[in-house]
Design a protein around this motif. Structure first.
Motif, PDB file in Angstrom:
ATOM      1  N   LYS B  15     -42.521 -10.319  17.433  1.00 58.93           N
ATOM      2  CA  LYS B  15     -43.808 -10.649  16.811  1.00 58.93           C
ATOM      3  C   LYS B  15     -43.633 -11.754  15.775  1.00 58.93           C
ATOM      4  N   PHE B  16     -42.580 -11.660  15.000  1.00 57.43           N
ATOM      5  CA  PHE B  16     -42.351 -12.670  13.963  1.00 57.43           C
ATOM      6  C   PHE B  16     -42.024 -14.037  14.583  1.00 57.43           C
ATOM      7  N   LYS B  17     -41.423 -13.985  15.777  1.00 53.74           N
ATOM      8  CA  LYS B  17     -40.956 -15.218  16.419  1.00 53.74           C
ATOM      9  C   LYS B  17     -42.100 -16.198  16.676  1.00 53.74           C
ATOM     10  N   THR B  18     -43.283 -15.668  16.928  1.00 57.55           N
ATOM     11  CA  THR B  18     -44.415 -16.552  17.249  1.00 57.55           C
ATOM     12  C   THR B  18     -45.337 -16.780  16.043  1.00 57.55           C
ATOM     13  N   ALA B  19     -44.938 -16.289  14.870  1.00 57.23           N
ATOM     14  CA  ALA B  19     -45.787 -16.453  13.679  1.00 57.23           C
ATOM     15  C   ALA B  19     -45.471 -17.773  12.972  1.00 57.23           C
ATOM     16  N   MET B  20     -46.407 -18.162  12.117  1.00 57.39           N
ATOM     17  CA  MET B  20     -46.245 -19.380  11.317  1.00 57.39           C
ATOM     18  C   MET B  20     -45.687 -18.942   9.952  1.00 57.39           C
ATOM     19  N   ILE B  21     -44.469 -19.356   9.623  1.00 59.39           N
ATOM     20  CA  ILE B  21     -43.869 -18.931   8.350  1.00 59.39           C
ATOM     21  C   ILE B  21     -43.739 -20.150   7.430  1.00 59.39           C
ATOM     22  N   PRO B  22     -44.246 -20.045   6.196  1.00 55.75           N
ATOM     23  CA  PRO B  22     -44.217 -21.207   5.309  1.00 55.75           C
ATOM     24  C   PRO B  22     -42.792 -21.599   4.909  1.00 55.75           C
ATOM     25  N   GLY B  23     -42.581 -22.884   4.801  1.00 55.65           N
ATOM     26  CA  GLY B  23     -41.273 -23.396   4.392  1.00 55.65           C
ATOM     27  C   GLY B  23     -41.150 -23.459   2.880  1.00 55.65           C
ATOM     28  N   LYS B  24     -40.057 -24.073   2.421  1.00 51.75           N
ATOM     29  CA  LYS B  24     -39.722 -24.097   0.996  1.00 51.75           C
ATOM     30  C   LYS B  24     -40.834 -24.762   0.171  1.00 51.75           C
ATOM     31  N   PHE B  25     -41.343 -25.897   0.670  1.00 53.62           N
ATOM     32  CA  PHE B  25     -42.350 -26.644  -0.092  1.00 53.62           C
ATOM     33  C   PHE B  25     -43.657 -25.840  -0.213  1.00 53.62           C
ATOM     34  N   ALA B  26     -44.099 -25.272   0.925  1.00 55.55           N
ATOM     35  CA  ALA B  26     -45.357 -24.504   0.907  1.00 55.55           C
ATOM     36  C   ALA B  26     -45.242 -23.300  -0.012  1.00 55.55           C
ATOM     37  N   ARG B  27     -44.075 -22.648   0.012  1.00 53.83           N
ATOM     38  CA  ARG B  27     -43.893 -21.472  -0.852  1.00 53.83           C
ATOM     39  C   ARG B  27     -43.854 -21.874  -2.323  1.00 53.83           C
ATOM     40  N   ALA B  28     -43.221 -23.012  -2.599  1.00 51.04           N
ATOM     41  CA  ALA B  28     -43.142 -23.479  -3.998  1.00 51.04           C
ATOM     42  C   ALA B  28     -44.533 -23.819  -4.527  1.00 51.04           C
ATOM     43  N   MET B  29     -45.350 -24.421  -3.673  1.00 50.72           N
ATOM     44  CA  MET B  29     -46.698 -24.810  -4.123  1.00 50.72           C
ATOM     45  C   MET B  29     -47.575 -23.592  -4.429  1.00 50.72           C
ATOM     46  N   ARG B  30     -47.272 -22.468  -3.778  1.00 51.04           N
ATOM     47  CA  ARG B  30     -48.064 -21.256  -4.006  1.00 51.04           C
ATOM     48  C   ARG B  30     -47.968 -20.745  -5.435  1.00 51.04           C
ATOM     49  N   THR B  31     -46.835 -21.020  -6.077  1.00 50.75           N
ATOM     50  CA  THR B  31     -46.683 -20.557  -7.464  1.00 50.75           C
ATOM     51  C   THR B  31     -46.463 -21.724  -8.429  1.00 50.75           C
ATOM     52  N   CYS B  32     -46.716 -22.959  -7.964  1.00 50.66           N
ATOM     53  CA  CYS B  32     -46.632 -24.134  -8.844  1.00 50.66           C
ATOM     54  C   CYS B  32     -47.860 -24.092  -9.781  1.00 50.66           C
ATOM     55  N   LYS B  33     -47.576 -23.955 -11.100  1.00 51.72           N
ATOM     56  CA  LYS B  33     -48.670 -23.698 -12.057  1.00 51.72           C
ATOM     57  C   LYS B  33     -49.711 -24.821 -12.063  1.00 51.72           C
TER      58      LYS B  33
END
Lengths: 489, 55
Positions: B15-33
């Motif tokens: 199931k995880f194999k076909t999912a869209m998983i955010p990379g380093k940049f997308a994850r960093a932007m999620r908590t970039c103040k």
């Protein structure tokens, strides 16, 4: 002087009662009947359930607030309605049984001119063997449906985290405890808050976290899923949801009807008819909702519960309840004024009104087991409906029976939803979403059924800030502090 | 070569194999103040529009 009786003091009932009391002034009486002594901002219970908030932070005493608002407060549960009165009483009345105020167990009859049924749901734990008895939570799982349940969940979570610290791997199972549950959003928030807390404690490698849901696909949320405008794409909520689960390493089972709960184990049936079992060390399963079981009697004392209420116990309103195939469902089936078709001085608001049908596509296993989410009617729609109903009744009281009734169809209103995925001012995240309208209208919006200009979602720290600020904002509003009326529902 | 954190979960199940998983940049932007403060303003404005259309 007219008397409005509001049954229930949750989001819909409290909103309706406080606005009605404000608009009607001292010329008329507003009575609230609720079995609870405290008001609870339920969306924050998930934070109580992980120990990030105390029970006291999400509740407050109702009595002083109602005294300030000039509302008569009865800490009691409604037992039955007599919308035509009885042999002894000419006016309609509701029979109540006190749960507090020093009169526990005593019954009383309260006459009314208008009545709003906003009792919310019965938490029907008893629908699944082992999940609980009647509306009481059982011994094998926890819940976040009430502040007390959430506090208990937090204690149990602490216990398994202590075990993880001692090197014992733990299995966590969170989701829905029956094939016809609603409120998947609360379970969604709880699983990611638990995952966030465990990760924060450095214990993520010691936990296997598993989601189990009655949704046919991830991201259905009882609304048949939704298509959101994200980064220039129109994306299914399924993609959005599966992405978060894969990112956090949370495995999932969908289309599941949990049919038995035992100590450390649930049994379930899937939409393909297969049966399965899942073990757990800690489990939070949302129960299905039902009406609170109010009975209704006519003047002669005959039981007319079937006239006033749908078979699931929710009150019939101005919806189109004609049984139809899924392909024939229309947005216009949904109620607009929430007035009972038989007794025009009866209204329902929030979860207490009977929806005409579900929103998600109906689904059954080959064994005939119905496995589909029931429609959500909580949060913003609940508040808006409560306010609209209060407005209508104030108009009827002031202007007579031909007065204009306010409308608040869920097929014409949107909802802003913020689903927490972990608490923290600097490292928290939440999925901030809007959906417009809540009930899809395929005639107006062919394709997705919703306006994708106003249906969007994204996950991030900003969403958490909004969720946390909304907590304080709605607690402030519910306490009727200065300018409470300018805060939207 | 070490597996990137965002790619680690793909191998966990089908199931995880076909999912869209955010990379380093997308994850960093999620908590970039700074970025999240901008998003806070934008999301609030969008929500206010939906709220105003629903009342």
């Amino acid at each position: 002087m007219a008397r409005l009786v509001v049954l229930g003091g949750g989001v819909a009932g409290h909103t309706a009662a406080t606005f009605a009391a404000d608009w009607l002034g001292k010329d008329h009486e507003v009575v609230v009947v609720t079995p609870n002594a405290k008001w609870n901002w339920i969306p924050s219970n998930i934070w109580v359930g992980v120990g990030e908030m105390s029970k006291e932070e999400v509740t407050f005493d109702l009595a002083p607030v109602y005294e300030k608002a000039g509302i008569t407060y009865k800490q009691a549960k409604a037992v039955s309605l007599n919308p035509e009165g009885s042999a002894k009483r000419n006016k309609p009345f509701v029979t109540i049984e006190y749960t507090g105020q020093g009169k526990v167990g005593h019954s009383d009859e309260i006459e009314y001119d208008y009545l709003i049924n906003a009792t919310g749901p019965k938490l029907n734990f008893g629908a699944t063997p082992g999940l609980g008895e009647g509306s009481n939570l059982g011994a094998h799982t926890v819940s976040v449906c009430t502040a007390d349940h959430a506090e208990h969940a937090s204690h149990e979570l602490t216990k398994i985290m202590d075990k993880m610290r001692k090197g014992q791997r733990q299995k966590i199972l969170i989701g829905t405890g029956h094939g016809m549950c609603t409120c998947q959003g609360a379970a969604f928030e709880y699983i990611f808050n638990v995952e966030h807390e465990i990760r924060k404690a450095g214990l993520r490698d010691m936990a296997d976290i598993q989601w189990i849901s009655n949704e046919a696909f991830m991201g259905d949320f009882g609304m048949g899923g939704l298509h959101m405008n994200v980064g220039g794409y129109v994306v299914s909520s399924r993609i959005f949801t599966e992405s978060l689960f894969a990112e956090r390493g949370v495995n999932y089972i969908t289309g599941a009807h949990v049919n038995k709960v035992e100590k450390g184990k649930v049994s379930y049936e899937l939409l393909d008819g297969s049966m399965g079992e899942e073990s757990f060390d800690f489990s939070m399963l949302i129960p299905p909702f039902a009406g609170v079981g109010l009975k209704a009697y006519n003047k002669a004392g005959d039981d007319i519960t079937d006239t006033v209420f749908a078979p699931n116990g929710f009150m019939k309103v101005d919806a189109d309840y004609t049984p139809k195939a899924y392909e024939e469902w229309k947005a216009t089936d949904w109620p607009r004024t929430y007035q009972n078709p038989t007794y025009k001085n009866l209204f329902a608001a929030g979860i207490a009104f009977a929806p005409p049908h579900i929103i998600s596509k109906p689904a059954k296993s080959p064994n005939g087991t119905v496995i589909n989410p029931t429609p959500p009617r909580t949060g913003m729609p609940s508040g808006i409906i409560g306010k609209a109903v209060a407005h209508s009744i104030c108009n009827l009281i002031k202007n007579g029976p031909e007065a204009h009734l306010h409308e608040a169809s869920m097929a014409e209103m949107g909802a802003a939803c913020v689903a927490s995925a972990g608490k923290g001012w600097l490292d928290g995240t939440a999925a901030a979403m809007t959906v417009y309208p809540v009930v899809p209208d395929y005639d107006k919006y062919p394709g997705t059924g919703r306006d994708t200009d106003y249906t969007f979602g994204e996950i991030g720290l900003a969403g958490h800030w909004i969720k946390h600020i909304l907590h304080y904002l709605f607690m402030y509003k519910a306490k009727l502090k200065p300018f409470w009326k300018v805060i939207p529902e | 070569m070490a597996v990137k954190p965002e790619e680690f979960n793909f191998a966990k199940n089908d199931k995880f194999k076909t999912a869209m998983i955010p990379g380093k940049f997308a994850r960093a932007m999620r908590t970039c103040k700074i970025w999240q403060f901008i998003r806070f303003i934008i999301i609030n404005l969008k929500m206010l529009v939906v709220v105003s259309k629903s009342h």
